[in-house]
Design a protein around this motif. Structure first.
Motif, PDB file in Angstrom:
ATOM      1  N   GLY A 214       0.747  -1.379   0.208  1.00 56.17           N
ATOM      2  CA  GLY A 214      -0.098  -0.014  -0.021  1.00 56.17           C
ATOM      3  C   GLY A 214       0.826   1.306  -0.130  1.00 56.17           C
ATOM      4  N   ALA A 215       0.469   2.200  -0.906  1.00 59.24           N
ATOM      5  CA  ALA A 215       1.541   3.353  -0.813  1.00 59.24           C
ATOM      6  C   ALA A 215       0.758   4.457  -0.056  1.00 59.24           C
ATOM      7  N   ASN A 216      -0.300   4.425   0.203  1.00 58.79           N
ATOM      8  CA  ASN A 216      -0.943   5.367   0.912  1.00 58.79           C
ATOM      9  C   ASN A 216      -2.354   4.823   1.502  1.00 58.79           C
ATOM     10  N   LEU A 217      -3.170   5.862   2.363  1.00 59.85           N
ATOM     11  CA  LEU A 217      -4.435   5.049   3.041  1.00 59.85           C
ATOM     12  C   LEU A 217      -5.368   5.029   1.621  1.00 59.85           C
ATOM     13  N   TRP A 218      -5.591   5.404   0.603  1.00 57.81           N
ATOM     14  CA  TRP A 218      -6.475   5.240  -0.475  1.00 57.81           C
ATOM     15  C   TRP A 218      -6.196   3.784  -0.799  1.00 57.81           C
ATOM     16  N   ASP A 219      -4.962   3.482  -1.034  1.00 56.86           N
ATOM     17  CA  ASP A 219      -4.445   2.276  -1.721  1.00 56.86           C
ATOM     18  C   ASP A 219      -5.114   1.086  -0.574  1.00 56.86           C
ATOM     19  N   TYR A 220      -4.636   1.172   0.648  1.00 54.77           N
ATOM     20  CA  TYR A 220      -5.012   0.358   1.751  1.00 54.77           C
ATOM     21  C   TYR A 220      -6.528   0.117   1.648  1.00 54.77           C
ATOM     22  N   LEU A 221      -7.458   1.232   1.817  1.00 54.22           N
ATOM     23  CA  LEU A 221      -8.861   1.119   1.706  1.00 54.22           C
ATOM     24  C   LEU A 221      -9.318   0.313   0.385  1.00 54.22           C
ATOM     25  N   VAL A 222      -8.693   0.689  -0.657  1.00 53.01           N
ATOM     26  CA  VAL A 222      -9.193  -0.313  -1.881  1.00 53.01           C
ATOM     27  C   VAL A 222      -8.847  -1.654  -1.789  1.00 53.01           C
ATOM     28  N   LYS A 223      -7.774  -2.122  -1.306  1.00 51.95           N
ATOM     29  CA  LYS A 223      -7.421  -3.433  -0.943  1.00 51.95           C
ATOM     30  C   LYS A 223      -8.261  -3.861  -0.043  1.00 51.95           C
ATOM     31  N   GLY A 224      -8.404  -3.302   1.072  1.00 52.56           N
ATOM     32  CA  GLY A 224      -9.144  -3.526   2.250  1.00 52.56           C
ATOM     33  C   GLY A 224     -10.610  -3.987   1.853  1.00 52.56           C
ATOM     34  N   ARG A 225     -11.099  -3.360   0.875  1.00 54.38           N
ATOM     35  CA  ARG A 225     -12.793  -3.422   0.731  1.00 54.38           C
ATOM     36  C   ARG A 225     -12.528  -4.877  -0.236  1.00 54.38           C
ATOM     37  N   LYS A 226     -11.575  -5.241  -0.705  1.00 51.46           N
ATOM     38  CA  LYS A 226     -11.650  -6.550  -1.488  1.00 51.46           C
ATOM     39  C   LYS A 226     -11.666  -7.537  -0.262  1.00 51.46           C
ATOM     40  N   TYR A 227     -10.728  -7.502   0.782  1.00 54.32           N
ATOM     41  CA  TYR A 227     -10.751  -8.351   1.664  1.00 54.32           C
ATOM     42  C   TYR A 227     -11.923  -8.641   2.549  1.00 54.32           C
ATOM     43  N   VAL A 228     -12.505  -7.451   2.561  1.00 54.87           N
ATOM     44  CA  VAL A 228     -13.757  -7.524   3.517  1.00 54.87           C
ATOM     45  C   VAL A 228     -14.926  -8.219   2.554  1.00 54.87           C
ATOM     46  N   ALA A 229     -15.109  -7.906   1.401  1.00 53.15           N
ATOM     47  CA  ALA A 229     -15.984  -8.462   0.498  1.00 53.15           C
ATOM     48  C   ALA A 229     -15.720 -10.128   0.305  1.00 53.15           C
ATOM     49  N   THR A 230     -14.474 -10.432   0.229  1.00 54.12           N
ATOM     50  CA  THR A 230     -14.133 -12.039   0.143  1.00 54.12           C
ATOM     51  C   THR A 230     -14.457 -12.711   1.399  1.00 54.12           C
ATOM     52  N   VAL A 231     -14.394 -12.080   2.723  1.00 51.23           N
ATOM     53  CA  VAL A 231     -14.842 -12.555   3.842  1.00 51.23           C
ATOM     54  C   VAL A 231     -16.294 -12.539   3.868  1.00 51.23           C
ATOM     55  N   TRP A 232     -17.051 -11.690   3.582  1.00 53.63           N
ATOM     56  CA  TRP A 232     -18.472 -11.658   3.589  1.00 53.63           C
ATOM     57  C   TRP A 232     -19.066 -12.710   2.387  1.00 53.63           C
ATOM     58  N   ARG A 233     -18.384 -13.059   1.384  1.00 52.38           N
ATOM     59  CA  ARG A 233     -18.522 -14.090   0.402  1.00 52.38           C
ATOM     60  C   ARG A 233     -18.650 -15.292   0.830  1.00 52.38           C
ATOM     61  N   LEU A 234     -17.395 -15.450   1.526  1.00 54.39           N
ATOM     62  CA  LEU A 234     -17.210 -16.943   2.349  1.00 54.39           C
ATOM     63  C   LEU A 234     -18.262 -17.434   3.285  1.00 54.39           C
ATOM     64  N   ARG A 235     -18.532 -16.222   3.987  1.00 55.61           N
ATOM     65  CA  ARG A 235     -19.634 -16.282   5.254  1.00 55.61           C
ATOM     66  C   ARG A 235     -21.023 -16.788   4.852  1.00 55.61           C
ATOM     67  N   ARG A 236     -21.338 -16.159   3.776  1.00 52.37           N
ATOM     68  CA  ARG A 236     -22.504 -16.419   2.878  1.00 52.37           C
ATOM     69  C   ARG A 236     -22.533 -18.118   2.498  1.00 52.37           C
ATOM     70  N   ILE A 237     -21.407 -18.174   1.961  1.00 48.84           N
ATOM     71  CA  ILE A 237     -21.331 -19.763   1.458  1.00 48.84           C
ATOM     72  C   ILE A 237     -21.241 -20.605   2.543  1.00 48.84           C
ATOM     73  N   ALA A 238     -20.638 -20.509   3.830  1.00 46.86           N
ATOM     74  CA  ALA A 238     -20.695 -21.378   4.889  1.00 46.86           C
ATOM     75  C   ALA A 238     -22.032 -21.431   5.213  1.00 46.86           C
ATOM     76  N   ASN A 239     -22.715 -20.284   5.330  1.00 47.19           N
ATOM     77  CA  ASN A 239     -24.152 -20.270   5.864  1.00 47.19           C
ATOM     78  C   ASN A 239     -24.924 -21.205   4.980  1.00 47.19           C
ATOM     79  N   ARG A 240     -24.867 -21.017   3.632  1.00 48.88           N
ATOM     80  CA  ARG A 240     -25.553 -21.873   2.863  1.00 48.88           C
ATOM     81  C   ARG A 240     -25.466 -23.389   3.063  1.00 48.88           C
ATOM     82  N   HIS A 241     -24.185 -23.850   3.144  1.00 47.75           N
ATOM     83  CA  HIS A 241     -23.934 -24.970   3.463  1.00 47.75           C
ATOM     84  C   HIS A 241     -24.463 -25.543   4.875  1.00 47.75           C
TER      85      HIS A 241
END
Length: 250
Positions: A214-241
């Motif tokens: 991450g070069a700056n706060l914006w870069d961290y936030l952009v990558k962080g948003r993808k991390y959060v979206a991945t966690v949320w997707r995996l949680r939904r999949i686990a709940n469906r299972h």
């Protein structure tokens, strides 16, 4: 070892890994056509280490594709299909992950019986002294969000310092653009019943080159948003299972 502009770090890193490695081993560098000449440096090192005919250092230079996740997956595919690896490890190539700790990850599999070993900054004995307060705080928040949503079998879901048996990597292919691939891999490995263990390590500052985290706060936030979206997707999949399993048992 996925590389892009790591000319000044790659030689001491490879030498450090080979110095501490045990058993049959190979270092496979997947370089994304680095303009700083990383691939040429690796080729020169390979010529030194491979003189007796045994492949200890191998270069895969990519000119058709770029990106961290795809580079790691290319290395995994080559290690499994071309070289018949039983265990594959990977790490950042900026010397922030100590090369001597690679052997500790492998040992957790060979002697400890794990299927996946994760270098962890967030368990006793581990630490992150490489990054500033902002980066450490955001990493801590993302990992604790992942623990809350996915379970505490892993405490460093964004590690990127991994060793895994071939069976795991044949069953689970990497997904994502950047570090979110690690969250996805570890969560799916746990869900599939593979034994995942953490090995503490201390993440230290890179010695040369520019960070890609991450070069700056914006870069961290952009990558962080993808991390959060991945966690949320995996949680939904686990709940469906869970819902599907309940219906099977009714």
């Amino acid at each position: 070892m996925p590389t892009y502009n790591e000319r000044d770090n790659i030689v001491p890193l490879i030498r450090g890994i080979l110095e501490h490695a045990a058993g049959r081993h190979m270092v496979l560098v997947v370089d994304d056509d680095s303009p700083d000449g990383t691939s040429q440096v690796v080729e020169e090192l390979a010529a030194q280490y491979n003189q007796d005919g045994r492949l200890r250092v191998v270069l895969e230079r990519r000119t058709d594709e770029k990106g961290l996740t795809s580079a790691i997956q290319r290395g995994i595919d080559l290690a499994l299909e071309r070289y018949g690896a039983d265990i594959v490890t990977w790490m950042d190539c900026d010397l922030s992950m100590p090369p001597q700790d690679v052997a500790r990850l492998v040992q957790a599999i060979v002697q400890g019986g794990a299927d996946v070993a994760v270098g962890s900054r967030w368990i006793p004995g581990g630490a992150d002294v490489a990054h500033g307060v902002m980066a450490r705080t955001l990493s801590w928040l993302i990992n604790h969000f992942a623990i809350l949503m996915l379970g505490n079998q892993v405490h460093d879901y964004t590690s990127g310092f991994i060793a895994a048996r071939s069976q795991v990597l044949r069953a689970i292919r990497l997904q994502g653009d950047y570090g979110e691939y690690c969250i996805d891999l570890l969560a799916r490995a746990v869900q599939a019943g593979f034994q995942v263990v953490e090995v503490p390590y201390i993440c230290v500052p890179r010695t040369a080159g520019a960070s890609k985290t991450g070069a700056n706060l914006w870069d961290y936030l952009v990558k962080g948003r993808k991390y959060v979206a991945t966690v949320w997707r995996l949680r939904r999949i686990a709940n469906r299972h869970k819902i599907a399993n309940r219906h099977k048992n009714v």
